[in-house]
Scaffold this active site. Structure first.
Site, PDB file in Angstrom:
ATOM      1  N   ASP A 227      -8.764  25.509  15.684  1.00 54.28           N
ATOM      2  CA  ASP A 227      -7.690  24.512  15.778  1.00 54.28           C
ATOM      3  C   ASP A 227      -8.355  23.217  16.100  1.00 54.28           C
ATOM      4  OD1 ASP A 227      -5.320  23.420  15.734  1.00 54.28           O
ATOM      5  OD2 ASP A 227      -4.892  23.871  17.720  1.00 54.28           O
ATOM      6  N   ASP A 244      -8.792  23.177  24.232  1.00 60.59           N
ATOM      7  CA  ASP A 244      -7.603  23.970  23.561  1.00 60.59           C
ATOM      8  C   ASP A 244      -8.373  24.943  22.633  1.00 60.59           C
ATOM      9  OD1 ASP A 244      -5.205  24.789  22.887  1.00 60.59           O
ATOM     10  OD2 ASP A 244      -4.737  22.898  21.759  1.00 60.59           O
TER      11      ASP A 244
HETATM   12  P1  ADP Z   1      -1.743  22.241  23.569  1.00 59.33           P
HETATM   13  O1  ADP Z   1      -2.123  21.552  22.293  1.00 59.33           O
HETATM   14  O2  ADP Z   1      -1.593  23.830  23.141  1.00 59.33           O
HETATM   15  O3  ADP Z   1      -0.506  21.764  24.083  1.00 59.33           O
HETATM   16  P2  ADP Z   1      -4.110  21.377  24.964  1.00 59.33           P
HETATM   17  O4  ADP Z   1      -5.008  22.350  25.501  1.00 59.33           O
HETATM   18  O5  ADP Z   1      -4.541  20.817  23.626  1.00 59.33           O
HETATM   19  O6  ADP Z   1      -2.829  22.134  24.737  1.00 59.33           O
HETATM   20  O7  ADP Z   1      -3.853  20.336  25.926  1.00 59.33           O
HETATM   21  C1  ADP Z   1      -2.626  19.293  25.532  1.00 59.33           C
HETATM   22  C2  ADP Z   1      -3.198  17.948  25.858  1.00 59.33           C
HETATM   23  O8  ADP Z   1      -3.455  17.901  27.245  1.00 59.33           O
HETATM   24  C3  ADP Z   1      -4.605  17.504  25.387  1.00 59.33           C
HETATM   25  O9  ADP Z   1      -4.416  16.939  24.194  1.00 59.33           O
HETATM   26  C4  ADP Z   1      -4.986  16.500  26.116  1.00 59.33           C
HETATM   27  O10 ADP Z   1      -4.671  15.368  25.978  1.00 59.33           O
HETATM   28  C5  ADP Z   1      -4.744  16.937  27.631  1.00 59.33           C
HETATM   29  N1  ADP Z   1      -5.371  17.916  28.274  1.00 59.33           N
HETATM   30  C6  ADP Z   1      -5.624  19.158  28.173  1.00 59.33           C
HETATM   31  N2  ADP Z   1      -6.767  19.888  29.038  1.00 59.33           N
HETATM   32  C7  ADP Z   1      -7.269  18.578  29.527  1.00 59.33           C
HETATM   33  C8  ADP Z   1      -8.467  18.509  30.568  1.00 59.33           C
HETATM   34  N3  ADP Z   1      -9.176  19.386  31.146  1.00 59.33           N
HETATM   35  N4  ADP Z   1      -8.675  17.152  30.937  1.00 59.33           N
HETATM   36  C9  ADP Z   1      -7.802  16.102  30.476  1.00 59.33           C
HETATM   37  N5  ADP Z   1      -6.992  16.212  29.484  1.00 59.33           N
HETATM   38  C10 ADP Z   1      -6.440  17.513  29.100  1.00 59.33           C
HETATM   39 MN    MN Z   2      -3.869  21.003  21.871  1.00 58.82          MN
END
Ligand code: ADP
Ligand code: MN
Length: 290
Positions: A227, A244
């Site tokens: 992804d 992610d």
């Molecule tokens: P999903 O896309 O399934 O909702 P993600 O893991 O991509 O989940 O997280 C969503 C958003 O949250 C990311 O695009 C990023 O902006 C923010 N994010 C996620 N994990 C972190 C992290 N460890 N530190 C900073 N921002 C994060």
């Molecule tokens: Mn994501």
């Protein structure tokens, strides 16, 4: 974002603070009773000291900003410091908390429906998945994310450090600054204070770094992200961070190479739009797998 660190004796309501009213509404709407209980336990066990606002609300997960509690050990705090920096000093506080990201996978029935085919990677996992409740299925994705982050990090690829997993709640280091602002996604960055040439050089550099990550991920972690896009790469301290990874598949997965070709295509499309002279996708594929 508030920065006062809560003392003992406060309820969850006090500790789940919010940036503004909109955030509070979001926090309250998405935290189902089971999730609230997990959050409360993380606070009672002093792994977290505060849960702040929402960083992101997605189809499959919500991500919250939180501060570490005193029971989060020194080694982990040091690791978290590398990515998020310490919170501004608070008078009288013995231990400096660090910024964390708490990813809460949605347990709603439909949230993970589209993802089911990925679980075919492992026969036992697929069998277990079919028999399990929705909550258990979601827990499996959280499990996978924790496991994959560990593998990716062990290979030296910049990504969040996973700290605690409790059912469908994953606590990891925040990739961001010392105020708790999360780093921007590649999709959101603009280089306004630089010349076009400098911006292009930076994008080209990032493109190369991402190709390097994909190769190491494949060769050393035996994983395909599956992804990868400008939404799942954060830009922090001059380099991209991979996030992610719950859907990442082992390279023995029957569709691993299809996912890899898709990841390569996404990256080429994005970096081409930024003006980078990308390599042919076929050449990138060979660079990664050979
Ligand atoms: P999903 O896309 O399934 O909702 P993600 O893991 O991509 O989940 O997280 C969503 C958003 O949250 C990311 O695009 C990023 O902006 C923010 N994010 C996620 N994990 C972190 C992290 N460890 N530190 C900073 N921002 C994060
Ligand atoms: Mn994501």
């Amino acid at each position: 974002w508030g920065t006062t660190v809560g003392g003992g004796g406060k309820g969850l309501e006090d500790k789940i603070r919010e940036k503004d009213k909109a955030d509070r509404a979001t926090v309250e709407k998405v935290l189902d009773p089971a999730t609230r209980l997990i959050m409360l336990n993380l606070i009672n066990n002093e792994i977290l000291s505060e849960i702040h606002g929402v960083i992101s609300t997605g189809k499959e997960a919500n991500v919250y900003h939180a501060l570490s509690g005193p029971r989060m050990d020194e080694q982990r705090r040091t690791l978290a410091l590398e990515s998020g920096g310490a919170v501004q000093p608070v008078c009288g506080e013995q231990q400096q908390p660090v910024h964390l990201a708490v990813k809460v996978y949605k347990t709603a029935i439909l949230a993970f429906k589209d993802r089911t085919p990925y679980a075919s990677e492992d026969f036992r996992l697929r069998a277990a998945y079919k028999k399990s409740s929705h909550r258990q299925m979601v827990k499996m994705w959280a499990d996978k994310e924790m496991h994959n982050l560990k593998r990716i990090r062990a290979a030296g690829i910049p990504c969040p450090e996973p700290f605690h997993l409790r059912l469908h709640v994953l606590v990891m280091g925040l990739i961001g600054d010392s105020h708790g602002w999360p780093a921007p996604r590649l999709h959101n960055i603009k280089f306004e204070d630089t010349t076009l040439d400098e911006a292009l050089a930076t994008w080209t550099d990032m493109y190369r770094q991402v190709l390097g990550y994909m190769r190491i991920m494949y060769q050393r972690c035996k994983l395909v992200h599956a992804d990868l896009s400008e939404y799942n790469l954060l830009y922090h301290e001059g380099k991209p961070y991979v996030i992610d990874v719950s859907q990442a598949v082992g390279h023995e997965h029957p569709r691993a190479l299809d996912f890899l070709r898709l990841d390569i295509k996404n990256m080429s499309n994005f970096f081409e739009r930024k003006g980078v002279d990308c390599l042919p996708e076929r050449a990138v594929f060979n660079f990664i797998v050979l």
